[in-house]
Enzyme design. Structure first.
Site, mmCIF file in Angstrom:
data_model
loop_
_atom_site.group_PDB
_atom_site.id
_atom_site.type_symbol
_atom_site.label_atom_id
_atom_site.label_comp_id
_atom_site.label_asym_id
_atom_site.label_seq_id
_atom_site.Cartn_x
_atom_site.Cartn_y
_atom_site.Cartn_z
ATOM 1 N N LYS A 19 -67.045 15.336 -40.008
ATOM 2 C CA LYS A 19 -66.327 14.821 -38.827
ATOM 3 C C LYS A 19 -67.114 15.170 -37.563
ATOM 4 O O LYS A 19 -67.657 16.276 -37.445
ATOM 5 C CB LYS A 19 -64.925 15.432 -38.788
ATOM 6 C CG LYS A 19 -63.976 14.815 -37.758
ATOM 7 C CD LYS A 19 -62.580 15.449 -37.868
ATOM 8 C CE LYS A 19 -61.596 14.890 -36.864
ATOM 9 N NZ LYS A 19 -60.260 15.521 -36.986
ATOM 10 N N SER A 62 -56.415 12.375 -36.669
ATOM 11 C CA SER A 62 -57.602 11.972 -35.947
ATOM 12 C C SER A 62 -58.800 11.784 -36.866
ATOM 13 O O SER A 62 -59.809 11.226 -36.457
ATOM 14 C CB SER A 62 -57.953 13.031 -34.901
ATOM 15 O OG SER A 62 -58.274 14.259 -35.550
ATOM 16 N N SER A 120 -54.327 16.210 -39.124
ATOM 17 C CA SER A 120 -55.431 15.242 -39.057
ATOM 18 C C SER A 120 -56.308 15.168 -40.296
ATOM 19 O O SER A 120 -57.224 14.338 -40.356
ATOM 20 C CB SER A 120 -56.319 15.541 -37.847
ATOM 21 O OG SER A 120 -55.595 15.332 -36.674
#
Ligand SMILES: [Zn+2]
Lengths: 505, 507
Positions: A81, A156, A180
């Site tokens: 990420k 997210s 998330s």
């Protein structure tokens, strides 16, 4: 062997690599080819580092050929990420304000991936500074759900969930501040785990809310998540909140996949009303599978959870407002000069840069957090939220007296359509209602696919929560459920997702 | 920036109407090897930005880790200030924007300081003691340092660009905050100076900081307000920042008393603000207004676990405390046999260590005091330096004093020759022996010459000689003086006296 390398699990790839059946370079190349074919449609990545990944793969192959003793996952590629610092590789946090920033250092967990010999394929898309539940708040455009490209892949960490669901990577690293990792896993039919707070170092994780953030694994199987969890977990002297204790035996638990004699607590407040019927139905079936596996079911109540969302949306913006203060256009990232001003002051440059560099959701939360922390309001907002946080921890403690693990649907709905909740922040926030309590209490959580909802044919997630440092229980329950459901479905759930190569042309 | 002089009331006049209330905040840079929250070195004077890392640069993702040594130093400071040590406390974030501060928040302690509720007894010039109550001592990190380039003043106005050096960012600080000091009255400036001096000695004895005010490793903020005599209501205060010498602390307090008094007497009111101290002109000027709008949005630092020193650790640290400076002073005074006045002079001149070292090196306490507080102190004062720094710069050491005293004791030099030799040492002519050799300083040991001189002087002063013969022995001094003149100072006065008295039948 005719295995499609992009569809192999990390555990399978590790075996193939270990046996010398395939090389890491072949695996990495196959995944990069898949990315070239489908990422135009899914937009999982913000940066793909093909050259770097192939370089690392080649190096692992060389070391293996030289007879060196390597990590079990050596040569298995992983996506990271974009909120984690990667030396020499851009790190933007999905924000214009960090566009072009290349960190001079690696996050500790990235160092651990490198030390394990896992090629890093690239950096995955995310809501700006991890604020959002849909990845629509990425400054670089949304990611799409491989099950239906018009739908969100969760947030997210929608980039990390969709990269795994679309077979561009067997493994990805996500971060979970209010869900998330787990919520994106639920809506994409993948597995995601949030370890115990402090179980994985936060050093190099660009902070959204320091007391809530936790990095963890994303994968297609429970065992794969456990394998990745074991690589990145463990004490880090660079992170003072990192737990200095042995990592729970997550891989062994995932391999055992045994729930016999376990007490499974259904959290009353996290089921039923407000949950999509198809999601609720898959949840109940999953519980039945666990009972069939020898578990005992108890109902538990956590009354303070009513206030969890409110407390979360005070604590998170408060910490975020302070964490984001460093983005001031002075030392790195974007710098914008205000228009029509000769010789602007530092303050004017800062204001213009933040205006241009931060998106609406980030600005909204900075303002909220600044307000909640300001003198005169601190006690009413931040102070009260911290009290609620303690009550929630107490509720969990009481619930874990009665149950070994707690379960609920991961998210109240399946993936909603892109744009549907973009103008309604509260509706967006509600999507994390079942995942947030675990972050407030610092306990671990896991989401495993529970099947497809009848009304829309989209994946639903099953959440397992365990006491702090009992992460192994998550994997035991998750793997037991996964085994029974996969048998019932006659194969992995993701095999039923559309083949994106046709969609992407 | 305005440097116009504001009206100031005379000190005595001001104190006839008002009682000053002071609070002092002293920042001390700890002398740890590494920074407060990372492993970067803290050495002074390195090339800009060579002592930095992701943590002290506040790069995205970097996290702080508390320096255990700094915590130990803070605890020892707290203990030496008779404070309670918190069994559990936290760091907080103090949020504000400042170009020198990489994270735009300072990691500090807010409502949970490591040490609180203590005191420090301060001895004043008249020998009385004033007890300064300590509110708290807390830990925090220093900021970086801006350099404004292109202008003539070095200030930001007129500069074409600014450079920031982050070497200092993250250096551990302890801030020591007093409670409001009341009742010092006219002695307020003296109390302020004595407090900072005593604190400096204490911190030096603790070996936690080099306490160099001129290098900024110890800085003092002076809070001051006035209360009308007989009132119990505190007035509005001003905070004079970064006062950088003992003398300036005293002057700044005195100046602000006069300024406040002038404003209040004129029917005006004091603005709550920070003020800048100007060393050269001895005045303060208005800085940033300080109001309730200063909202630092403090909250507990979520990136750090609480600091929880075990009781045993605290006790172990207590055992490492040095002898308190006041006790040490009393002990040394007794050992050396100094009068109260002599001891106070030594203390005020900052000579305690130097005298102690000199005695340890073999000098008598009397000689040590005499040589360090004489000519060298006068010269250092003219140069605006303290004796220790001055002596260090000149390369004058305790060994020089020992050597000088040795020359006197051995009878090679008399007192006035010794003074000449010492001046030579201070002028850089070498050791006392080398100076004496070079300048031909040597008592005449030849008794023949001395006797001849005595006879000549007796012959030339028959009336004085008669007085002595009649028993007025005290008149011998006049003759000795003349013998010394005759011998151009190179005679042993004691020997001359003996010979004169012999000649005149008084031996
Ligand atoms: Zn550093």
């Amino acid at each position: 062997m005719t295995t499609d390398l992009t569809r192999a699990t990390a555990a399978e790839l590790a075996d193939l690599l270990g046996a010398g059946t395939v090389s890491s370079r072949e695996v990495t190349q196959a995944l990069l080819d898949r990315t070239a074919a489908v990422d135009g449609a899914v937009h999982s990545y913000l940066h793909v580092d093909g050259e770097g990944a192939l370089g690392q793969a080649t190096e692992v192959d060389r070391r293996r050929a030289a007879g060196e003793s390597l990590h079990h996952l050596a040569g298995v590629p992983v996506a990271v990420k974009d909120v984690l610092a990667t030396r020499g590789l851009p790190t933007t946090c999905g924000s214009r304000i960090l566009e072009g920033w290349v960190p001079p250092y690696d996050a500790t967990l990235v160092t651990r991936l490198r030390e394990a010999g896992m090629p890093i394929l690239g950096k995955t898309n995310m809501d700006e500074f991890a604020m959002g539940s849909s990845t629509e708040h990425s400054a670089f455009g949304p990611s799409h759900n491989p099950w239906d490209l018009d739908r969100i892949p969760g947030g997210s960490g929608g980039g990390s969930s969709s990269v795994v669901a679309s077979f561009q990577a067997p493994l990805a690293i996500g971060t979970d501040t209010g869900g998330s990792i787990r919520q994106p896993a639920a809506v994409t039919g993948t597995v995601g785990a949030k370890p115990t707070y402090g179980g994985v170092s936060r050093y190099g994780l660009v902070a959204l809310a320091s007391s809530l953030d936790q990095a963890g694994p994303c994968s297609r199987t429970v065992l794969d998540s456990a394998l990745l969890h074991a690589v990145i977990a463990g004490h880090d002297p660079m992170d003072s909140t990192s737990i200095d204790a042995p990592v729970p035996a997550v891989v062994e638990a995932a391999r055992r996949a045994d729930v016999s004699g376990m007490r499974i607590g259904i959290v009353k407040e996290l089921t039923g009303e407000g949950f999509q019927p198809g999601v609720q139905a898959r949840f109940e079936e999953a519980v039945q599978h666990l009972v069939d596996g020898g578990a005992e079911v108890v109902e538990v109540s956590c009354p303070s959870f009513t206030y969890a969302l409110a407390a979360y949306y005070l604590i998170l913006p408060s910490e975020a407002s302070s964490n984001l203060a460093k983005f001031d256009a002075m030392r790195y990232g974007l710098r914008v000069s205000p228009e029509g001003v000769d010789a602007p002051s530092a303050e004017q440059v800062m204001a213009a840069t933040r205006d241009a560099g931060f998106g609406d959701e980030v600005k909204r939360r900075i303002i909220l957090g600044t307000y909640a922390l300001s003198s005169g309001y601190y006690d009413a907002y931040y102070g009260s939220a911290q009290k609620v946080r303690r009550l929630i921890a107490n509720d969990f403690a009481a619930a874990f007296e009665r149950a070994d693990v707690l379960v609920s649907p991961t998210a109240p709905t399946t993936a909603f359509r892109l744009g549907d909740k973009l103008d309604d922040p509260m509706a967006m926030y509600l999507n994390d209602i079942a995942t947030i309590p675990a972050n407030l209490a610092g306990i671990p959580g896991l989401s495993v696919p529970s099947g497809l909802a009848d009304e829309d044919g989209l994946p639903a997630g099953f959440q397992v929560l365990a006491p702090a440092m009992a992460d192994d229980r998550l994997y035991a329950v998750g793997a037991a459920l996964e085994a029974r459901l996969t048998a019932a479905w006659g194969g992995p759930l993701l095999d039923r997702a559309p083949d994106l190569t046709e969609v992407a042309r | 920036m305005s440097t116009a002089t504001e009206p100031v009331l005379g000190f005595d006049e001001a104190l006839a109407t008002y009682d000053p209330v002071m609070g002092l905040e002293v920042h001390v840079e700890l002398g740890t090897e590494t920074k407060m929250f990372c492993g970067c070195p803290t050495a002074f004077g390195a090339e800009p930005n060579t002592q930095t890392c992701p943590v002290c640069l506040g790069l995205p993702g970097a996290l702080p880790v508390v320096n255990e040594k700094a915590v130990e130093s803070a605890i020892r400071i707290g203990l030496a200030l008779n404070c309670s040590i918190a069994p559990w406390c936290r760091f907080a974030r103090k949020n504000y924007f400042y170009p020198d501060m990489p994270k735009n928040f300072q990691t500090s302690q807010y409502d949970e300081p490591i040490a609180f509720e203590g005191y420090l007894d301060v001895e004043l010039d008249d020998g009385s003691t004033y007890r300064v109550e300590i509110e708290r001592a807390h830990m925090e990190e220093d900021t970086g340092k801006s350099l404004h380039v292109g202008g003539s003043t070095g200030r930001i106005h007129g500069a074409t660009h600014s450079l920031v050096d982050y070497n200092r960012a993250g250096i551990p600080l302890v801030e020591i905050v007093t409670k409001p000091m009341l009742g010092a009255g006219e002695r307020a400036p003296e109390v302020a100076k004595a407090y900072v001096a005593t604190l400096r000695d204490l911190l030096k004895a603790l070996e936690v900081s080099d306490v160099k005010m001129e290098q900024g490793s110890m800085r003092c903020d002076v809070n001051l307000s006035l209360m009308p005599k007989g009132s119990a209501v505190l007035g509005t205060r001003t905070e004079t920042k970064n006062v950088n010498s003992l003398r300036s602390v005293e002057r700044a307090v005195r100046y602000e008393i006069g300024r406040h008094a002038a404003v209040l007497s004129g029917g005006g009111s004091i603005t709550q603000e920070t003020r800048h101290w100007h060393e050269d002109t001895g005045i303060t000027t208005s800085g940033r207004p300080k109001s309730d709008a200063d909202d630092y949005r403090y909250f507990p630092e979520p990136d750090l676990v609480p600091v929880a020193p075990a009781a045993e650790t605290v006790e172990a640290l207590r055992a490492t405390l040095p002898e308190p400076p006041a006790e040490r002073r009393r002990r040394l005074q007794t050992t050396w046999g100094y009068s109260d006045l002599e001891m106070r002079d030594v203390m005020n001149a900052g000579l305690l260590e130097l005298v102690e070292e000199t005695v340890a090196a073999g000098a008598s306490p009397a000689a040590a005091r005499k040589w360090w507080s004489g000519e060298i102190a006068r010269r250092a004062n003219t140069e605006g330096e303290d004796v220790v720094t001055y002596a260090e710069r000149l390369g004058v050491t305790p060994a020089h004093v020992v050597e000088l005293e040795g020359l006197v004791t051995a009878g090679r030099l008399n007192d006035s020759m010794a003074r000449q030799a010492w001046e030579g040492v201070l002028d850089g002519e070498g050791t006392p022996t080398a100076v004496a050799d070079a300048r031909g300083l040597e008592l005449v040991q030849d008794t023949g010459a001395l006797e001849a001189a005595v006879d000549a002087v007796i012959a030339a002063n028959p009336d004085v000689a008669d007085k002595i013969r009649d028993g007025k022995v005290q008149a011998v001094g006049a003759l000795i003086g003349q013998v010394m003149r005759e011998m151009k100072g190179q005679a042993d006065a004691g020997a001359a006296r003996t010979i004169i008295l012999e000649r005149l039948g008084q031996a």
